[in-house]
Scaffold this motif. Structure first.
Motif, short mmCIF file in Angstrom:
data_model
loop_
_atom_site.label_atom_id
_atom_site.label_comp_id
_atom_site.label_asym_id
_atom_site.label_seq_id
_atom_site.Cartn_x
_atom_site.Cartn_y
_atom_site.Cartn_z
N CYS A 97 26.74 18.91 -13.75
CA CYS A 97 26.34 17.49 -13.49
C CYS A 97 27.42 16.78 -13.07
O CYS A 97 28.59 16.84 -13.63
N VAL A 98 27.41 15.83 -12.04
CA VAL A 98 28.13 15.12 -11.46
C VAL A 98 27.94 13.54 -11.59
O VAL A 98 28.75 12.62 -11.02
N CYS A 99 27.01 13.34 -12.62
CA CYS A 99 26.66 12.03 -12.71
C CYS A 99 27.94 11.38 -13.25
O CYS A 99 28.52 11.58 -14.25
N TYR A 129 19.17 11.26 -20.67
CA TYR A 129 19.69 11.82 -19.22
C TYR A 129 18.24 12.25 -18.76
O TYR A 129 17.63 12.84 -19.30
N ARG A 142 18.74 14.30 -13.38
CA ARG A 142 19.08 13.91 -12.11
C ARG A 142 19.88 15.23 -11.36
O ARG A 142 19.35 15.72 -10.18
N CYS A 143 20.51 15.85 -12.17
CA CYS A 143 21.26 17.17 -11.51
C CYS A 143 20.64 18.53 -11.91
O CYS A 143 21.07 19.59 -11.37
ZN LIG Z 1 23.83 14.58 -13.50
#
Ligand SMILES: [Zn+2]
Length: 300
Positions: free
Chosen positions: A106-108, A118, A121-122
């Protein structure tokens, strides 16, 4: 003071402080509760220093915590375990979870994570980049368990929590991963700790299930609140414990834990004090609530 218990004792318990400050009255209550519960059941009681979050570790705090436990006559079994020395175990388990496709990068950033839950998203992949990444565990379903003090507790992981982090973007293994790996590798059978961790337990049980680890028995002690109703913590600058006579403070802690110690126990020696309280420890008498207040402390 105590005969060392064989490491194959049927009961394995632990006290697991993080060395971000000295032991205060709130952490003393947790230590006393887990110590008495273990000794009453003739069990092993170990100490584990949870020092993974390096930026929050305070130099000298581990030694101070251990000194305080000894000063209060709470002698642990075996070697003290330091999580900072166990990174290879956590890395191995994380790799196992990755191979089983339970986790994803995850890069959020904090800004992108509006709200507490959460949004996944990833989950379906991240753009090619050399950005630092965290590892998240995909969650499904509801976890229920019976806490010895707090009763039934359940949490719908996907609805109430969302996929959670096992390794942070800064490379630090998350508490949830380390605690589950260590409890399993150390063969913990009974987890007695503060009620602030009650809502972490379903996450830990979920991880135990994925990893085929046994789920220990849980008992969450009421949290000690200060006179303003705030949790006693290092962040609130709760005072470190200082007392010329440990029995007096321990007697008050027993009171808060509903144990009704007799007045003449105040005159006892430290080893008499423990012998009495280990024998008479009764988990049924602990207030079945999430917190107790220092205002309820009887003055001695
Ligand atoms: Zn993420």
């Amino acid at each position: 003071m105590y005969r060392p218990v064989s490491p194959v004792a049927a009961y394995q318990g632990r006290f697991a402080p993080s060395p971000s400050g000295a032991l205060h009255l709130g952490s003393l209550l947790t230590a006393v509760g887990s110590f008495l519960h273990a000794r009453h059941h003739n069990g092993c009681w170990r100490v584990r220093i949870e020092d993974l979050d390096r930026p929050r570790v305070l130099a000298g705090a581990s030694a101070a915590i251990l000194n305080t436990l000894e000063y209060f006559g709470m002698q642990w079994d075996g070697e003290v375990l330091y999580q900072s020395q166990r990174l290879t175990y956590y890395a191995e388990v994380l790799e196992q979870l990755r191979q089983q496709h339970y986790i994803y990068p995850c890069v959020c950033t904090r800004q992108q994570l509006a709200g507490k839950i959460y949004n996944g998203r990833c989950r379906t992949g991240i753009p090619e980049s050399n950005q630092a990444q965290a590892w998240r565990l995909q969650v499904v379903g509801e976890i229920q368990f019976e806490d010895e003090i707090q009763g039934k507790f359940s949490q719908d992981l996907s609805r109430e929590l969302g996929d959670f982090i096992l390794k942070r973007r800064d490379g630090i293994f998350a508490y949830q991963l380390a605690v589950v790996v260590d409890d399993a590798l150390q063969g913990m059978t009974h987890i007695v700790r503060g009620a602030d961790l009650l809502d972490n337990t379903p996450r830990q049980i979920y991880l135990q299930q994925l990893l085929n680890y046994p789920t220990p028995h849980y008992a969450h002690l009421p949290l000690l609140l200060d006179e303003h109703g705030r949790k006693l913590s290092k962040q609130n600058h709760a005072a470190p414990i200082a007392t010329p006579r440990p029995q007096n403070l321990l007697w008050q802690v027993l009171k808060l834990l509903g144990q009704n110690p007799p007045e003449d126990l105040l005159e006892a020696s430290l080893s008499e004090f423990w012998a009495y309280s280990i024998l008479h420890w009764n988990v049924q008498n602990i207030p079945r609530q999430l917190s107790v207040s220092v205002c309820q402390l009887p003055l001695v």
